[in-house]
Write a protein that holds these residues in place. Structure first.
Motif, PDB file in Angstrom:
ATOM      1  N   PRO A  27      29.549  44.990  31.235  1.00 33.41           N
ATOM      2  CA  PRO A  27      28.953  43.785  31.524  1.00 33.41           C
ATOM      3  C   PRO A  27      29.270  42.590  30.498  1.00 33.41           C
ATOM      4  O   PRO A  27      29.248  43.089  29.411  1.00 33.41           O
ATOM      5  CB  PRO A  27      27.278  44.091  31.598  1.00 33.41           C
ATOM      6  CG  PRO A  27      27.160  45.539  31.641  1.00 33.41           C
ATOM      7  CD  PRO A  27      28.171  45.968  30.651  1.00 33.41           C
ATOM      8  N   TRP A  28      29.541  41.694  31.228  1.00 31.57           N
ATOM      9  CA  TRP A  28      29.987  40.403  30.429  1.00 31.57           C
ATOM     10  C   TRP A  28      29.014  39.268  30.795  1.00 31.57           C
ATOM     11  O   TRP A  28      29.437  38.126  30.521  1.00 31.57           O
ATOM     12  CB  TRP A  28      31.249  39.870  30.600  1.00 31.57           C
ATOM     13  CG  TRP A  28      32.379  40.490  29.411  1.00 31.57           C
ATOM     14  CD1 TRP A  28      32.275  41.911  28.900  1.00 31.57           C
ATOM     15  CD2 TRP A  28      33.317  39.807  28.776  1.00 31.57           C
ATOM     16  NE1 TRP A  28      33.109  41.933  27.890  1.00 31.57           N
ATOM     17  CE2 TRP A  28      33.690  40.971  27.750  1.00 31.57           C
ATOM     18  CE3 TRP A  28      33.652  38.521  28.585  1.00 31.57           C
ATOM     19  CZ2 TRP A  28      34.687  40.129  26.976  1.00 31.57           C
ATOM     20  CZ3 TRP A  28      34.574  38.244  27.978  1.00 31.57           C
ATOM     21  CH2 TRP A  28      35.189  38.971  26.906  1.00 31.57           C
ATOM     22  N   ALA A  29      27.835  39.360  31.492  1.00 33.78           N
ATOM     23  CA  ALA A  29      27.229  38.233  31.883  1.00 33.78           C
ATOM     24  C   ALA A  29      26.723  37.399  30.590  1.00 33.78           C
ATOM     25  O   ALA A  29      26.397  36.208  30.726  1.00 33.78           O
ATOM     26  CB  ALA A  29      25.822  38.832  32.901  1.00 33.78           C
ATOM     27  N   ASP A  30      26.209  38.183  29.713  1.00 38.90           N
ATOM     28  CA  ASP A  30      25.896  37.506  28.371  1.00 38.90           C
ATOM     29  C   ASP A  30      27.107  36.835  27.630  1.00 38.90           C
ATOM     30  O   ASP A  30      26.826  35.864  26.717  1.00 38.90           O
ATOM     31  CB  ASP A  30      25.326  38.396  27.514  1.00 38.90           C
ATOM     32  CG  ASP A  30      26.262  39.470  27.011  1.00 38.90           C
ATOM     33  OD1 ASP A  30      26.975  40.136  27.865  1.00 38.90           O
ATOM     34  OD2 ASP A  30      26.149  39.847  25.850  1.00 38.90           O
ATOM     35  N   ARG A  31      28.358  36.846  28.166  1.00 35.89           N
ATOM     36  CA  ARG A  31      29.470  36.360  27.344  1.00 35.89           C
ATOM     37  C   ARG A  31      30.196  35.116  28.366  1.00 35.89           C
ATOM     38  O   ARG A  31      31.198  34.927  27.924  1.00 35.89           O
ATOM     39  CB  ARG A  31      30.388  37.428  27.024  1.00 35.89           C
ATOM     40  CG  ARG A  31      29.658  38.485  26.241  1.00 35.89           C
ATOM     41  CD  ARG A  31      31.011  39.451  25.650  1.00 35.89           C
ATOM     42  NE  ARG A  31      30.509  40.493  24.902  1.00 35.89           N
ATOM     43  CZ  ARG A  31      31.259  41.656  24.385  1.00 35.89           C
ATOM     44  NH1 ARG A  31      32.559  41.243  24.386  1.00 35.89           N
ATOM     45  NH2 ARG A  31      30.900  42.411  23.703  1.00 35.89           N
ATOM     46  N   THR A  32      29.226  34.907  29.239  1.00 31.87           N
ATOM     47  CA  THR A  32      29.821  33.781  30.214  1.00 31.87           C
ATOM     48  C   THR A  32      29.043  32.537  30.208  1.00 31.87           C
ATOM     49  O   THR A  32      27.783  32.527  30.686  1.00 31.87           O
ATOM     50  CB  THR A  32      30.170  34.489  31.617  1.00 31.87           C
ATOM     51  OG1 THR A  32      30.854  35.690  31.456  1.00 31.87           O
ATOM     52  CG2 THR A  32      30.671  33.536  32.541  1.00 31.87           C
ATOM     53  N   ASP A  33      29.453  31.558  29.894  1.00 30.75           N
ATOM     54  CA  ASP A  33      28.697  30.307  29.858  1.00 30.75           C
ATOM     55  C   ASP A  33      28.427  29.619  31.302  1.00 30.75           C
ATOM     56  O   ASP A  33      29.043  28.885  32.007  1.00 30.75           O
ATOM     57  CB  ASP A  33      29.339  28.929  29.188  1.00 30.75           C
ATOM     58  CG  ASP A  33      29.304  29.465  27.759  1.00 30.75           C
ATOM     59  OD1 ASP A  33      28.965  30.246  27.124  1.00 30.75           O
ATOM     60  OD2 ASP A  33      30.455  28.579  27.210  1.00 30.75           O
ATOM     61  N   ASN A  34      27.307  30.544  32.035  1.00 33.09           N
ATOM     62  CA  ASN A  34      27.134  30.136  33.304  1.00 33.09           C
ATOM     63  C   ASN A  34      25.633  30.210  33.495  1.00 33.09           C
ATOM     64  O   ASN A  34      25.109  31.350  34.359  1.00 33.09           O
ATOM     65  CB  ASN A  34      27.938  31.155  34.324  1.00 33.09           C
ATOM     66  CG  ASN A  34      27.826  30.782  35.842  1.00 33.09           C
ATOM     67  OD1 ASN A  34      27.358  29.633  36.079  1.00 33.09           O
ATOM     68  ND2 ASN A  34      28.133  31.836  36.563  1.00 33.09           N
ATOM     69  N   PRO A  35      24.735  29.418  32.846  1.00 31.59           N
ATOM     70  CA  PRO A  35      23.406  29.539  32.535  1.00 31.59           C
ATOM     71  C   PRO A  35      22.639  29.452  34.184  1.00 31.59           C
ATOM     72  O   PRO A  35      21.728  29.938  34.606  1.00 31.59           O
ATOM     73  CB  PRO A  35      22.952  28.353  31.973  1.00 31.59           C
ATOM     74  CG  PRO A  35      24.119  27.396  31.827  1.00 31.59           C
ATOM     75  CD  PRO A  35      25.162  28.272  32.118  1.00 31.59           C
ATOM     76  N   SER A  36      23.341  28.907  34.973  1.00 34.60           N
ATOM     77  CA  SER A  36      22.947  28.675  36.545  1.00 34.60           C
ATOM     78  C   SER A  36      23.036  30.000  37.548  1.00 34.60           C
ATOM     79  O   SER A  36      22.808  29.938  38.467  1.00 34.60           O
ATOM     80  CB  SER A  36      23.187  27.477  37.178  1.00 34.60           C
ATOM     81  OG  SER A  36      22.578  26.508  36.545  1.00 34.60           O
ATOM     82  N   ALA A  37      24.054  30.882  36.848  1.00 38.68           N
ATOM     83  CA  ALA A  37      24.405  31.794  37.442  1.00 38.68           C
ATOM     84  C   ALA A  37      25.108  31.526  38.910  1.00 38.68           C
ATOM     85  O   ALA A  37      24.898  32.225  39.771  1.00 38.68           O
ATOM     86  CB  ALA A  37      23.274  32.875  37.909  1.00 38.68           C
ATOM     87  N   TYR A  38      25.925  30.396  38.851  1.00 39.97           N
ATOM     88  CA  TYR A  38      26.674  30.267  40.063  1.00 39.97           C
ATOM     89  C   TYR A  38      27.732  31.322  40.253  1.00 39.97           C
ATOM     90  O   TYR A  38      28.048  32.314  39.336  1.00 39.97           O
ATOM     91  CB  TYR A  38      27.618  29.078  39.801  1.00 39.97           C
ATOM     92  CG  TYR A  38      26.810  27.733  39.523  1.00 39.97           C
ATOM     93  CD1 TYR A  38      25.675  27.474  40.276  1.00 39.97           C
ATOM     94  CD2 TYR A  38      27.116  27.003  38.496  1.00 39.97           C
ATOM     95  CE1 TYR A  38      25.063  26.352  40.245  1.00 39.97           C
ATOM     96  CE2 TYR A  38      26.342  25.676  38.135  1.00 39.97           C
ATOM     97  CZ  TYR A  38      25.348  25.398  39.131  1.00 39.97           C
ATOM     98  OH  TYR A  38      24.671  24.400  39.130  1.00 39.97           O
ATOM     99  N   HIS A  39      28.186  31.340  41.534  1.00 38.26           N
ATOM    100  CA  HIS A  39      29.390  32.506  42.013  1.00 38.26           C
ATOM    101  C   HIS A  39      30.704  32.290  41.083  1.00 38.26           C
ATOM    102  O   HIS A  39      31.034  31.033  40.933  1.00 38.26           O
ATOM    103  CB  HIS A  39      29.451  32.326  43.367  1.00 38.26           C
ATOM    104  CG  HIS A  39      28.274  32.654  44.347  1.00 38.26           C
ATOM    105  ND1 HIS A  39      27.311  33.347  44.040  1.00 38.26           N
ATOM    106  CD2 HIS A  39      28.227  32.189  45.574  1.00 38.26           C
ATOM    107  CE1 HIS A  39      26.334  33.570  44.837  1.00 38.26           C
ATOM    108  NE2 HIS A  39      26.738  32.692  45.931  1.00 38.26           N
ATOM    109  N   LEU A  40      31.089  33.275  40.739  1.00 40.04           N
ATOM    110  CA  LEU A  40      32.536  33.369  40.039  1.00 40.04           C
ATOM    111  C   LEU A  40      33.283  33.590  41.266  1.00 40.04           C
ATOM    112  O   LEU A  40      33.620  34.885  41.524  1.00 40.04           O
ATOM    113  CB  LEU A  40      32.485  34.153  38.938  1.00 40.04           C
ATOM    114  CG  LEU A  40      31.364  33.959  38.056  1.00 40.04           C
ATOM    115  CD1 LEU A  40      31.496  35.220  36.777  1.00 40.04           C
ATOM    116  CD2 LEU A  40      31.404  32.871  37.104  1.00 40.04           C
ATOM    117  N   ASN A  41      34.278  32.662  41.872  1.00 47.19           N
ATOM    118  CA  ASN A  41      34.907  32.830  43.078  1.00 47.19           C
ATOM    119  C   ASN A  41      36.346  33.375  42.763  1.00 47.19           C
ATOM    120  O   ASN A  41      36.928  34.034  43.459  1.00 47.19           O
ATOM    121  CB  ASN A  41      35.081  31.503  43.951  1.00 47.19           C
ATOM    122  CG  ASN A  41      33.564  31.200  44.329  1.00 47.19           C
ATOM    123  OD1 ASN A  41      32.681  31.991  44.751  1.00 47.19           O
ATOM    124  ND2 ASN A  41      33.313  29.777  44.538  1.00 47.19           N
TER     125      ASN A  41
END
Length: 350
Positions: A186-200
């Motif tokens: 998992p890389w959720a913690d390594r992605t600057d996306n605090p609002s958890a937007y969809h990664l399209n």
């Protein structure tokens, strides 16, 4: 994400939230054979050496060895809708889709095996973040995904070679493999996306790798290769796709919006497309020509590395979900009506 994926995602999430379950789990049901598969909704296509491979609804995967003149249906172990496909060689390829599906082919797309599905994602995250004393919000996110089950889709993928790749999807879903998909991190913690937007969308070239998503989200893999950092976005609407080539990053999305960067995402310039409909696909041919495709069938071409685009008249417009510039000088398009082929004007192939 563009409308077809949005509708499919909405239905999947609604089913999960109300506790509904299919009579037969699509993750355990092989894709049904159909003579109409090449005319059913398809979402993406890729080149596997000389072969073409297309993916779409209900687990349909098709391949063609005659540049799209005829298509053969592949053997697929799931019936989940498939959103994206990529090959790193004539034999090795991956496809991703709804229900957290990741499929792998070793024979150029003729047959596929399942490497990952949504029933495993929460447990993978729990095991990974549970071993980290300061996991905090990521451990809670893992518990939520585990409880909700297999309702999260992967929307795109990118592999640099047969060992290293990423899959990305809804609600900041992102996993990395370093061993060809045998294991996933998992890389959720390594992605600057605090609002958890969809990664399209995810796309790269060489060491440069970018992600585009909802609300103008743009990310770039840092120099260490271990974190996706947020870029200053020029646009607050959703991006649906990326084209990344030497000296060019082109992001496109809602209402005909497209933005171009020639400095690895440090700054962006809006590209005039003249379109009001969403731009759902892009392609680049062997001569360096860049193409953009509108949801309602418009085709634009650029011969100046994406700085400007001109409309092409290629016959009756068809809705486009995915596109590929074939080696024979034509454009292969997929959409709600399956596969179509458009010969390019002679002057556009030079």
């Amino acid at each position: 994400m563009f409308p077809f994926k949005s509708i499919a995602l909405g239905l999947a999430l609604a089913a999960g939230s109300c506790g509904a379950a299919p009579l037969v789990d699509v993750l355990d049901l092989p894709a049904a054979r159909s003579e109409l598969a090449s005319r059913s909704p398809l979402l993406d296509l890729a080149q596997a050496g000389p072969r073409l491979v297309a993916v779409g609804q209900r687990g349909h995967i098709l391949y063609s060895d005659d540049q799209g003149a005829s298509w053969t249906q592949a053997s697929v172990p799931v019936s989940s809708d498939l959103n994206a496909v990529q090959f790193v060689s004539a034999s090795e390829g991956w496809a991703v889709g709804h229900d957290g599906v990741v499929l792998h082919s070793r024979d150029g797309g003729a047959s596929w095996e399942k490497q990952l599905d949504g029933r495993q994602l929460g447990r993978l995250m729990l095991d990974f973040y549970g071993a980290q004393p300061e996991a905090g919000q990521w451990l809670e996110e893992a518990k939520r995904i585990e409880a909700e089950g297999a309702d999260k889709p992967f929307l795109d993928l990118w592999f640099s070679d047969a060992q290293n790749g990423f899959v990305v999807g809804a609600f900041n879903l992102i996993f990395r493999t370093r061993d060809g998909g045998r294991t996933w991190e998992p890389w959720a913690d390594r992605t600057d996306n605090p609002s958890a937007y969809h990664l399209n969308a995810i796309a790269g070239h060489g060491k440069q790798l970018f992600i585009a998503g909802e609300q103008g989200l743009l990310l770039r893999l840092d120099d260490s290769g271990e974190r996706f950092q947020a870029l200053t976005s020029p646009y607050q609407g959703s991006f649906f796709g990326l084209s990344v080539q030497p000296g060019l990053v082109l992001a496109h999305g809602l209402r005909g919006n497209a933005y171009r960067s020639t400095d690895e995402g440090a700054s962006w310039t809006q590209v005039k497309t003249g379109l009001n409909s969403s731009i759902t696909a892009s392609a680049r041919d062997t001569h360096g020509q860049v193409y953009l495709f509108g949801l309602t069938g418009q085709v634009l071409a650029s011969s100046d590395n994406g700085a400007s685009f001109q409309a092409l008249e290629l016959g009756q417009p068809v809705p486009v979900y995915g596109a590929l510039a074939a080696t024979d000088g034509s454009l292969l398009l997929v959409g709600p009506r399956g596969v179509s082929q458009r010969p390019l004007p002679t002057g556009k192939q030079e």
